[in-house]
Design an enzyme around this catalytic site. Structure first.
Site, PDB file in Angstrom:
ATOM      1  N   TYR A 206      -3.669  -0.790   9.981  1.00  0.00           N
ATOM      2  CA  TYR A 206      -3.451  -1.076   8.554  1.00  0.00           C
ATOM      3  C   TYR A 206      -2.067  -0.591   8.133  1.00  0.00           C
ATOM      4  O   TYR A 206      -1.324  -1.295   7.447  1.00  0.00           O
ATOM      5  CB  TYR A 206      -4.540  -0.367   7.753  1.00  0.00           C
TER       6      TYR A 206
ATOM      7  N   SER B 222       0.856  -1.194   0.000  1.00  0.00           N
ATOM      8  CA  SER B 222       0.000   0.000   0.000  1.00  0.00           C
ATOM      9  C   SER B 222       0.890   1.241   0.000  1.00  0.00           C
ATOM     10  O   SER B 222       2.079   1.153   0.359  1.00  0.00           O
ATOM     11  CB  SER B 222      -0.867   0.001   1.263  1.00  0.00           C
TER      12      SER B 222
END
Ligand code: NAP
Length: 251
Positions: free
Chosen positions: A156, A143
């Protein structure tokens, strides 16, 4: 005629969480490049992708796995390790949005279990025979939050920084044994993962303003990078986190 270095004919690729979103796009991209697919995910959620892969004329198998279940990872990992798997794409991932001061232990564990621990232990199972055979490709979906902090997604962000770390650590260990381990860092892609951001007009506008491409990404945008990193065209690419973000990180 020599084949394209991007040709995946004759390769078997495992994709986790292939039923929707980026995983579906990656599975279809690999199938279009010639790979046969093993779709690994929760019961019933791979059906649509299974049909689409079969329509492309590729072999496809579905293997049920909840990546939050460590025992199931061992069982499924052993089953898959007994097959010849050439490519593993670690795509499945979850996000839980909270202010950092409100994150519960359960929420933290849920995100880390799937995004980090599940990813590592499945990779360990499938990587072992790749290393023994002397070839294989692992591609994990990281990410932009493998590089940046993000907002209200601390678990996350921790997990995706970890994915980048695992990628580099495994590249160091497995590169000399013929296995390349890389990751893709998608930018802001229009999937269920980012629906709350796109549903917030202010947030959606400020995100879009920073993307030089002028649009949110799609699963097809990620598929091409996944095909590249899964193919012999990337035999000398190892330990890399490839940003696919419409230019976001250039700003
Ligand atoms: P998504 O549409 O929410 O898809 C998530 C996928 O992960 C689904 O296939 C889901 O399966 C699967 N999954 C979740 N928990 C699982 C579990 N316990 N066991 C097995 N599979 C599980 O989101 P997405 O955007 O496509 O996300 C795919 C990957 O890209 C994730 O790793 C995400 O972090 C990453 N990513 C996304 C973006 C973005 O902007 N969208 C940006 C950077 C990185 P079910 O259908 O069964 O729930």
């Amino acid at each position: 005629m020599t084949s394209s270095p991007f040709d995946l004919s004759g390769k078997r690729a495992v994709v986790t969480g292939a039923g929707r979103g980026l995983g579906q796009g990656v599975a279809l991209g690999l199938a279009q490049a010639g790979a046969d697919l093993v779709l690994v995910g929760r019961p019933d959620s791979q059906t649509a992708t299974e049909t689409l892969v079969r329509d492309l004329g590729r072999d496809v198998e579905v293997v049920e796995l909840d990546l939050a279940d460590r025992d199931a990872i061992s069982t499924v990992g052993a089953h898959l390790a007994a097959r010849e798997v050439d490519i593993l794409v670690n795509n499945a991932g979850i996000i839980d949005r909270h202010d950092a001061v409100d994150v519960t232990e359960d929420s933290w564990d849920a995100v880390l279990d799937v995004n980090l621990s599940g990813l590592f232990f499945l990779t360990q199972h499938l990587g072992r025979p790749m290393v023994a055979r002397g070839h294989g490709k692992v591609v994990s979906i990281a990410s932009l939050l493998s590089f940046q902090g993000g907002v209200r997604v601390v678990s996350y962000t921790a997990s995706k920084h970890g994915v980048a770390g695992i990628t580099k650590a495994l590249a160091n260990e497995w590169g000399p044994r013929g296995v390349q381990v890389n990751a893709i860092a998608p930018g802001y892609m229009a999937t269920d993962n980012t629906r709350p951001l796109r549903d917030d007009p202010d947030r959606a506008r400020s995100i879009l303003e920073r993307i030089p491409a002028g649009r949110w990404g799609t699963s097809q945008d990620v598929a091409g990078a996944a095909v590249f990193l899964s193919s012999s065209a990337a035999d000398y690419v190892n330990g890399h986190v490839l940003v696919v973000d419409g230019g976001w990180m250039a700003r």
